[in-house]
Design an enzyme around this catalytic site. Structure first.
Site, short mmCIF file in Angstrom:
data_model
loop_
_atom_site.label_atom_id
_atom_site.label_comp_id
_atom_site.label_asym_id
_atom_site.label_seq_id
_atom_site.Cartn_x
_atom_site.Cartn_y
_atom_site.Cartn_z
N ASP A 269 -3.71 9.66 36.32
CA ASP A 269 -2.41 9.04 36.53
C ASP A 269 -1.94 9.33 37.95
OD1 ASP A 269 -0.36 7.46 35.42
OD2 ASP A 269 0.91 9.22 35.26
N HIS B 276 -3.40 8.59 43.52
CA HIS B 276 -3.16 8.67 44.95
C HIS B 276 -2.34 9.90 45.33
CE1 HIS B 276 -0.22 6.27 42.76
NE2 HIS B 276 0.69 6.90 43.47
N ASP C 245 4.72 3.52 32.30
CA ASP C 245 5.89 3.96 33.06
C ASP C 245 6.54 2.82 33.84
OD1 ASP C 245 3.78 3.66 34.76
OD2 ASP C 245 3.94 5.64 35.70
#
Length: 1317
Positions: free
Chosen positions: A311, A314, A412
């Site tokens: 998740d 990056h 999300d």
């Protein structure tokens, strides 16, 4: 961050936080307090309205944004004075500097490097005014004229001014950071509380503060003064933790919490309040506990789960993720790794994918703003296009997008129902399920939960599954809940399509809201077509069109796989449950599965229509495709097309098992198809292969045809299969079905007819291959047009690869066992070796065996049809300009002898021998009747090639006895008829040597513009002699050019017309090497009794004298290095022109030139002599010269033809340029810098030869060089649409548009390197 406090607990767990960010955090909380105080002041105005608190009311005021900024700039920033952490205490620094000056201190030049410039050192403790001045830089920058108090004070004053300036700059920089922080704070507040698409989180409270907290700590709230005091206590600040998050638009490869980042300071972090930023450092040694703890956690995860999701990948340092994924794969090697990335760039995505070995990247349908964009996402990530090409097992590695896990919505992101409508959930899910990739969803989507489920704050339970669940139950869900029934059917369909090989996808935007998606199986050619009507807007507020256009579905509809629509039912409206995450009960799905088309309630069946001769379509019209509806059809090809495709696949299965599935044997095939193609190909000669695979446009035009042209695109490089394969290679790898070639194939059968007819009109086995292709195309022409490019490519690939196999079987063991590079070069040799419409070679003696004959299409008479070597394509491929003596014999060893084409090589050698005149063979052959004898080197290349023939070919010495039919028995005779005058080849050789020793002097026939419109009159005079003192062959004059560097000036404007750019008169270095090689060989032959002459009689000073070849050989050996080596020593007794030396440690390019400075030019010609006559060279000197050549002349693909340090060097060849520049006009610099490829072969061969003599270390290094150089040629050869190597390049390997795209001697010279290698 500019500085990080570090703390390590007893287990080695380290955390970090920036001190200036801590202070800003404290005062961000002060903003909350400040606003509350201000709200109290206006409570009587905003105290209540519809039950809202005064703070909610306050956030509805128009000037709220300015109020927040006012608190920040008036109350917060002035108190915390963050700029002081970046500034210097000026008085202290100046006083320290004054003391140093008074004590006579001097700067340490080892530290300053003698350079001026004041250096400020950031305080590692980040205290106010804690920065200091590097006094060495201050002493270097501010130097007093003397140590007098006045001069010292002047320097101190200057330092003070500079420090005040730097402090002011830091103040400005910090103000910029604070401005951005204010913007980010205000922007976040507006989004969270006022924006229509925001969460509207309600009143400001301790739970939902106005400003997001960036840090957490285990202490109670306190006043700002106490917080400021606590920041100076390391025992307390070590417990401060920075929250993690992500930064929009930031570089994902950068750790935003490391030094140099101001993300926290500028409030640019989108913060996650449930996790803190961990300091992993560069490796486990930086924080052993953390790495060990996460390693154990990762191992446990991999043990129990088949896949993991990274998740916000990056936001994890790349080296950390790489380590942990390696740990996980050690436990579960086939771990499925899916990652969520917000890099904003697919290139950056691929860095993570390749470094981490990510299986899939999260892609989301909810990111689309309309149905068109959603359809684009399906096309982008959903599989290869319908009608895609069959990819070979071994194929070029192509850039591609990362494999997707395509979700309707992720956990999300905003709720789809809030952004679109509840009706859209089913249709968007159907679009996702039709993608040929991993798909997924998030719990709550199917139940139609109408709000975002917070992964941080949500504490309610998900409902349990119960097949009999009540429609109104909040604690249970079942098939009738939300869109669950539809989603179940869609997931089953998705799984079925994947298992059955439906890997191709086509997306059609039917209208503004309707998208049709086709999943296609490329082996059975069955399809499933899903028509989805999206509902991005609620039908209650938006008027959808009732005019839905009909659809035309190619093929036959077998069934309706499913039809479903979201319907509204009478029940209570949604009410948020306190204990369970419940959805909207008022919607469910009406669904039917696997029904005949006639029973559909969504569409009306229409008739079957024909779209052209080979495409049958079924028309359907819609009657109840309401917003949120989905219908999916199963479609097959019509029976006739299915049979034809099956037959095609049956015949293609002889080439690859990929075509067995779906194949159907034809009960009555064409006779030619009953024979395997490999059997037909085995009957072809290599000359036939030249026709089948190659032949450029001018060669085809000579036969009355031409290469195939696609309007508005262009003409193929070759008429043969390679012309198509070069284009298809790129189309296939990229599945570029929109390419003009594919469009041309879909629009008509012209290309198929061109290929078949071109070969059918040939004689013998080539005609049979043409018939085979025509028979295969007869099936292809009658299948649906969208499938034609794929099957056309399959037929051509099969034909081409079969032809290659047959080609290599006809070649030498060197080629058959060689590397792919060797085979590519050998295949390229076919380009150059072919038979033209007109016989290019003079007639051979009828006593010679295995000379090919054919019936002339012009005269109808039997005539010889020998293979000849084209100098280069496309410029030197036909007519009298096809065959050149020099080019032919430079290339013959590589193109013919090494590839095993011995008989054809023999025929060419003997044919040129028959054209001997003046002791020379022609440069431009012109069929012998239009020959020009204007070069000094071609005859020596012919002798070198003859020597190679004798050495390579079994019983090769027998060629010396072969009869040669002389076209010109004497210099002045007219062309004789074939067989009129014949003599053995060894007599021709003897005549060559004798004439050179005697001296050659003549004027070219028909001298003048008729044969050369540029040459001056003196240039037509040909003089060649052998120097009796040195044995060197020399000749020429400054008005002609008798070697391969033969550019004649053409520009009247630049006044270079009729002047050779490189006359190279005198003794050219490569001719000395070639003549030495030839004479040495003749001596060896005579010693073996294979050559009857040991010398020649010549006239010298009126007397006949005998010159032995042994003596001639010794003369050259003894004279070469004294005459050609450039030592650079001023007192070298062998150096006649030491003033002209500008490069030492090289070999001269010529000896005795009319312009002596030309002798000393560094050119690549001495390497030719090194290869053919290495005995002439001292090993150490040879190596020195080769190193110089490598440094100065070697380019990416070729060798510079002139030292770049030379005043006339120019690396760009432009034959069309006509200007006033004498050195370049009309391509005058053809051999004055451009990088020619063929000398590279001799350079590498020379390097290898002498490296072996210098020992293993040198040889190993040289091998590496050779591989590196050849790798560039291999790359070019593979990528070139000509599948060849060019004549030359411009400087630094740049493409030259005036060069032949593929050149005989370029290919041959590299084959020779690989053979020697």
């Amino acid at each position: 961050m500019d500085h990080l406090y570090k703390w390590e607990n007893q287990k080695g767990h380290r955390y970090e936080v920036g001190r200036n960010e801590e202070i800003l955090e404290r005062n961000a909380r002060r903003v909350n307090d400040g606003l509350e105080c201000r709200y109290e002041g206006c409570g009587k105005v905003c105290r209540s309205r519809a039950g809202l608190t005064m703070h909610e009311k306050r956030m509805h005021c128009r000037n709220d944004e300015q109020e927040i900024r006012s608190v920040l700039w008036q109350d917060v920033y002035p108190q915390i004075k963050l700029w002081e952490f970046y500034q210097v205490k000026v008085d202290s620094a100046v006083e320290q500097f004054r003391t140093l000056l008074q004590n006579g201190a001097k700067p340490d030049h080892n530290k300053t490097g003698g350079k001026n410039g004041l250096i400020i050192i950031q305080d590692p403790g980040w205290r106010r005014y804690g920065n200091s001045v590097d006094m060495n830089s201050a002493l270097e920058t501010f130097v007093p004229h003397s140590l007098s108090p006045q001069h010292i004070e002047e320097c101190c004053h200057l330092l003070r001014q500079k420090l005040n300036q730097l402090n002011e700059e830091q103040l400005h920089i910090v103000h910029q950071h604070q401005e951005q922080a204010a913007n980010c704070i205000v922007g976040n507040v507006m989004y969270e509380r006022l924006a229509d698409h925001g969460p509207k989180i309600g009143p400001v409270s301790k739970k939902n503060p106005l400003v997001t907290r960036y840090f957490t700590f285990p202490y109670k709230d306190m006043t700002l003064e106490h917080e400021m005091q606590m920041l100076d206590d390391p025992d307390k600040t070590c417990h401060f933790l920075a929250f993690n998050g992500w930064v929009m638009g930031d570089d994902p490869l950068r750790n935003f919490a490391e030094p140099g980042s101001n993300v926290y300071f500028r409030r640019e972090l989108i913060c996650w309040g449930d996790s803190v930023k961990l300091r992993y450092g560069k490796g486990p040694e930086d924080c052993p506990f953390l790495w060990a703890h996460m390693k154990k956690y990762t191992e446990i995860t991999a043990k129990y789960f088949h896949g993991v999701r990274l998740d916000n990948c990056h936001s994890t340092p790349l080296h950390v993720a790489e380590f942990m994924i390696d740990v996980a794969r050690a436990v579960r090697p086939n771990l499925y790794v899916v990652a969520e990335l917000f890099t904003g760039s697919e290139e950056l995505d691929n860095i993570f994918v390749t470094d981490l070995g990510i299986t899939s990247l999260i892609r989301e349908a909810m990111s689309a703003g309309d149905s068109h964009e959603e359809g684009r996402l399906v096309y982008r990530y959903g599989g290869e296009p319908v009608g895609a090409f069959v990819q070979p097992s071994l194929r070029p590695l192509m850039p591609c997008i990362a494999h997707a896990m395509f979700l309707d919505v992720t956990h999300d992101n905003e709720c789809p129902i809030q952004l679109r409508s509840a009706l859209d959930s089913l249709s968007s899910s159907a679009m996702v399920s039709m993608a040929c990739c991993a798909t997924g969803s998030t719990r709550g989507y199917d139940e139609l939960v109408p709000h975002q489920i917070s992964v941080v704050k949500e504490e309610r339970f998900y409902p349990k599954w119960n097949p009999s669940a009540s429609l109104t139950s909040a604690s249970e869900v079942g098939p009738q809940t939300g869109i669950i029934a539809g989603k179940l059917a869609l997931n089953k369909l998705h799984q079925e399509l994947a298992a059955q090989g439906f890997i191709q996808v086509y997306v059609d935007q039917v209208d503004e809201d309707i998208v049709a998606i086709t999943r296609h199986c490329p082996s059975t050619h069955q399809s499933v077509v899903a028509v989805c009507r999206t509902a991005f807007k609620s039908p209650k507020t938006h008027q959808y069109s009732t005019d839905i256009p009909p659809m035309f579905i190619p093929g036959k509809i077998e069934e309706v796989v499913l039809e479903a629509r979201t319907v509204e039912r009478r029940t209570e409206s949604f009410k948020k449950d306190d204990n369970y995450i419940n959805g909207m009960p008022e919607y469910t799905v009406d669904i039917k599965e696997h029904i005949p088309l006639q029973e559909s309630s969504v569409v009306n069946e229409a008739g079957v229509t024909s779209k052209g001769r080979s495409e049958f379509v079924q028309e359907i019209s819609f009657r109840k495709l309401t917003p949120g509806s989905v219908i999916a059809f199963r479609v097959s090809l019509d029976p006739k097309a299915q049979k034809l495709v099956g037959a095609l696949r049956y015949f293609l299965s002889q080439f690859s098992p990929k075509y067995r599935k779906g194949s159907i044997a034809d009960e009555n095939p064409s006779e030619v198809l009953k024979m395997p193609l490999a059997q037909l190909m085995s009957k072809l000669t290599l000359a036939d292969m030249n026709v089948l695979l190659f032949r450029c446009d001018s060669e085809e035009q000579e036969d009355g045809g031409g290469c195939y042209n696609i309007p508005e695109w262009g003409t193929f490089k070759y008429a043969g299969l390679q012309g198509l394969m070069s284009v298809l290679a790129d189309i296939r790898a990229n599945n570029d079905l929109g390419h003009p070639l594919c469009s041309n194939l879909r629009q008509g059968d012209w290309l198929m007819e061109y290929i078949g007819n071109r070969l059918k009109h040939r004689e013998g086995p080539l005609a049979q291959v043409g018939q085979w292709l025509e028979a295969m195309f007869s099936y292809l022409k009658h299948i649906p047009r969208y499938l034609i490019p794929s099957y056309f490519d399959a037929i051509l690939v099969s034909t081409f690869t079969t032809a290659l196999d047959a080609t290599y079987k006809l070649m030498s063991s060197f080629i058959q066992r060689g590397s792919s590079f060797v085979r590519h070069l050998a295949l390229a040799s076919l380009q150059m070796c072919g038979v033209g419409r007109f016989p290019a070679l003079p007639a051979l003696s009828k006593k010679i065996d295995n000379v090919p004959y054919c019936i002339s299409p012009i005269t109808g008479q039997k005539e010889q049809c020998c293979v000849t070597v084209a100098a280069g394509l496309p410029h030197f491929s036909t007519g009298i300009f096809r065959c050149w003596g020099r080019d032919t014999f430079i290339a013959l060893r590589g193109l013919m002898l090494l590839t095993g084409r011995h008989t054809e090589a023999r025929n060419i050698i003997l044919a040129f021998a028959g054209t001997l005149r003046h002791g020379l063979i022609p440069n431009l052959l012109g069929e012998g009747r239009f020959a020009r004898y204007n070069c000094r080197d071609a005859v020596w290349w012919w002798l070198q090639c003859l020597q190679d023939y004798v050495r390579h070919v079994p019983q090769g010495h027998c060629i010396l006895q072969s009869p040669v039919t002389r076209m010109y028995p004497t210099d002045e005779s007219e062309p004789c008829t074939p067989g009129e005058v014949e003599q053995p080849l060894y007599d021709v050789i003897q005549e060559i040597l004798q004439r050179h020793l005697e001296g050659i002097s003549f004027r070219e026939r028909n001298a003048g513009p008729k044969i050369d419109m540029n040459m001056r009159d003196e240039g037509f005079n040909v003089v060649i002699n052998v120097d009796p003192a040195t044995g060197f062959v020399y000749g020429g004059n400054r008005f002609n050019c008798g070697t391969w560097m033969d550019k004649m000036g053409e520009s009247e404007r630049a006044r270079n017309k009729g002047i050779p750019a490189t006359p190279r008169d005198g003794a050219a270095v490569e001719i000395i090497g070639l003549s030495k090689s030839a004479i040495r060989w003749i001596v060896e032959l005579h010693g073996k009794g294979l050559f009857p002459f040991d010398g020649a009689k010549v006239h010298r000073n009126g007397e006949e004298v005998f010159i032995s070849y042994v003596k001639w050989n010794e003369q050259i050996q003894q004279s070469y290095e004294p005459c050609f080596w450039v030592s650079g020593e001023p007192l070298d007794p062998n150096e006649k022109h030491s003033d002209l030396v500008h490069k030492k440690g090289i070999y001269k390019d010529s000896y005795g030139a009319s312009s002596p400075w030309c002798d000393y030019q560094l050119r690549p010609n001495f390497m030719i002599a090194m290869v053919v006559a290495p005995e002439l060279f001292t090993v150490e000197r040879a190596w020195t010269a080769l190193e110089m050549a490598e440094e100065k002349l070697l380019g990416p693909l070729g060798m510079k033809t002139l030292d770049p340090d030379d005043m006339v060097y120019c690396g760009v060849y432009d034959n069309a340029l006509d200007n006033d520049n004498y050195n370049v006009a009309k391509g005058f610099n053809y051999h004055q810098g451009p990088e020619w490829l063929w000398p590279v072969g001799h350079f590498l061969r020379a390097k290898l030869h002498f490296a072996k003599m210098l020992g293993e270390k040198t040889y190993t290094k040289t091998v590496t060089l050779v591989k590196n150089v050849l790798s560039r040629h291999y790359t070019h050869l593979e990528r070139s649409p000509w599948k060849g190597l060019p004549e030359l390049t411009n400087g630094n390997g740049q493409h030259c548009p005036f060069s032949c795209e593929t050149q005989a001697w370029s290919l041959a010279s590299l084959l020779e390197v690989l053979y020697d290698f």
